[in-house]
Design a protein around this motif. Sequence first.
Motif, PDB file in Angstrom:
ATOM      1  N   ILE A  69       0.830  -1.198   0.000  1.00  0.00           N
ATOM      2  CA  ILE A  69       0.000   0.000   0.000  1.00  0.00           C
ATOM      3  C   ILE A  69       0.870   1.255   0.000  1.00  0.00           C
ATOM      4  N   SER A  70       1.883   1.277   0.847  1.00  0.00           N
ATOM      5  CA  SER A  70       2.718   2.484   0.951  1.00  0.00           C
ATOM      6  C   SER A  70       3.485   2.732  -0.341  1.00  0.00           C
ATOM      7  N   PHE A  71       3.836   1.671  -1.050  1.00  0.00           N
ATOM      8  CA  PHE A  71       4.551   1.821  -2.315  1.00  0.00           C
ATOM      9  C   PHE A  71       3.698   2.546  -3.348  1.00  0.00           C
ATOM     10  N   ARG A  72       2.383   2.430  -3.205  1.00  0.00           N
ATOM     11  CA  ARG A  72       1.469   3.061  -4.163  1.00  0.00           C
ATOM     12  C   ARG A  72       1.076   4.483  -3.771  1.00  0.00           C
ATOM     13  N   GLN A  73       1.614   4.975  -2.690  1.00  0.00           N
ATOM     14  CA  GLN A  73       1.330   6.337  -2.258  1.00  0.00           C
ATOM     15  C   GLN A  73       2.411   7.255  -2.825  1.00  0.00           C
ATOM     16  N   LEU A  74       2.068   8.013  -3.811  1.00  0.00           N
ATOM     17  CA  LEU A  74       3.036   8.880  -4.478  1.00  0.00           C
ATOM     18  C   LEU A  74       2.700  10.342  -4.229  1.00  0.00           C
ATOM     19  N   SER A  75       3.738  11.145  -4.162  1.00  0.00           N
ATOM     20  CA  SER A  75       3.551  12.578  -3.936  1.00  0.00           C
ATOM     21  C   SER A  75       3.280  13.299  -5.255  1.00  0.00           C
ATOM     22  N   LYS A  76       2.789  14.530  -5.158  1.00  0.00           N
ATOM     23  CA  LYS A  76       2.578  15.342  -6.361  1.00  0.00           C
ATOM     24  C   LYS A  76       3.896  15.531  -7.100  1.00  0.00           C
ATOM     25  N   GLU A  77       4.973  15.706  -6.374  1.00  0.00           N
ATOM     26  CA  GLU A  77       6.283  15.893  -7.008  1.00  0.00           C
ATOM     27  C   GLU A  77       6.703  14.646  -7.784  1.00  0.00           C
ATOM     28  N   GLU A  78       6.390  13.464  -7.250  1.00  0.00           N
ATOM     29  CA  GLU A  78       6.727  12.228  -7.964  1.00  0.00           C
ATOM     30  C   GLU A  78       5.909  12.103  -9.252  1.00  0.00           C
ATOM     31  N   TYR A 105       8.343  10.256 -12.223  1.00  0.00           N
ATOM     32  CA  TYR A 105       8.691   9.049 -11.481  1.00  0.00           C
ATOM     33  C   TYR A 105       7.509   8.066 -11.445  1.00  0.00           C
ATOM     34  N   ALA A 106       6.305   8.559 -11.208  1.00  0.00           N
ATOM     35  CA  ALA A 106       5.128   7.692 -11.144  1.00  0.00           C
ATOM     36  C   ALA A 106       4.900   6.983 -12.481  1.00  0.00           C
ATOM     37  N   TRP A 107       5.051   7.719 -13.574  1.00  0.00           N
ATOM     38  CA  TRP A 107       4.879   7.122 -14.898  1.00  0.00           C
ATOM     39  C   TRP A 107       5.926   6.038 -15.136  1.00  0.00           C
ATOM     40  N   ASP A 108       7.150   6.311 -14.748  1.00  0.00           N
ATOM     41  CA  ASP A 108       8.215   5.314 -14.902  1.00  0.00           C
ATOM     42  C   ASP A 108       7.905   4.037 -14.134  1.00  0.00           C
ATOM     43  N   LEU A 109       7.296   4.165 -12.975  1.00  0.00           N
ATOM     44  CA  LEU A 109       6.961   2.990 -12.163  1.00  0.00           C
ATOM     45  C   LEU A 109       5.892   2.114 -12.818  1.00  0.00           C
ATOM     46  N   TYR A 110       4.894   2.741 -13.423  1.00  0.00           N
ATOM     47  CA  TYR A 110       3.713   2.001 -13.856  1.00  0.00           C
ATOM     48  C   TYR A 110       3.499   1.905 -15.363  1.00  0.00           C
ATOM     49  N   LYS A 111       4.309   2.598 -16.168  1.00  0.00           N
ATOM     50  CA  LYS A 111       4.007   2.646 -17.602  1.00  0.00           C
ATOM     51  C   LYS A 111       4.014   1.268 -18.254  1.00  0.00           C
TER      52      LYS A 111
END
Length: 163
Positions: free
Chosen positions: A137-146, A151-157
């Motif tokens: 769960i915590s791994f899926r909590q991303l900040s606005k800056e991420e 960074y978020a796109w890189d994780l899930y694309k």
Amino acid sequence: CLKHNWKIIPRELSRVTDRVLLMGQVTGDMSLKGVNIYTWARRKYSELQAQGYKNIQFKVHPKEDLKNLEGFDLPLYKGTMQDAVLEASSIVTYSSTSGVDAWLNGVPASAESPVSMIYRYQNDTTKDAKVRWLNDISFRQLSKEEFRSGYAWDLYKEQLLKK
């Protein structure tokens, strides 16, 4: 660090009673996917009775419109949600997040729907499973800056672009 970030320390079962608690949800909750929670509760109640359980109660969701209870004849648990979770021998939900509260507090919880946040973990009540769940769960909590940085796109694309 899980303890620092979440302020939660998953624990093992510490209190046992004979109460099985069926957890209600708000009528129309999207996670119910059209299931009538009261019809479901009656069916589960009968199943649990057939398995030999005697002290089975239903906890109405605190935001449920009480007029939806007209004609509902199962025994009701009238205490607080916190007491409900901590005083039960087990929690049975369709998809309610109250199953998470119970499970993290060492109370066995089961969820019927795969959309439940504990569905994958419900049969593993070890502290390690709880730590894995919290880390997932915590791994899926991303900040606005991420999100802004990409960074978020890189994780899930890769997962999102799979066909």
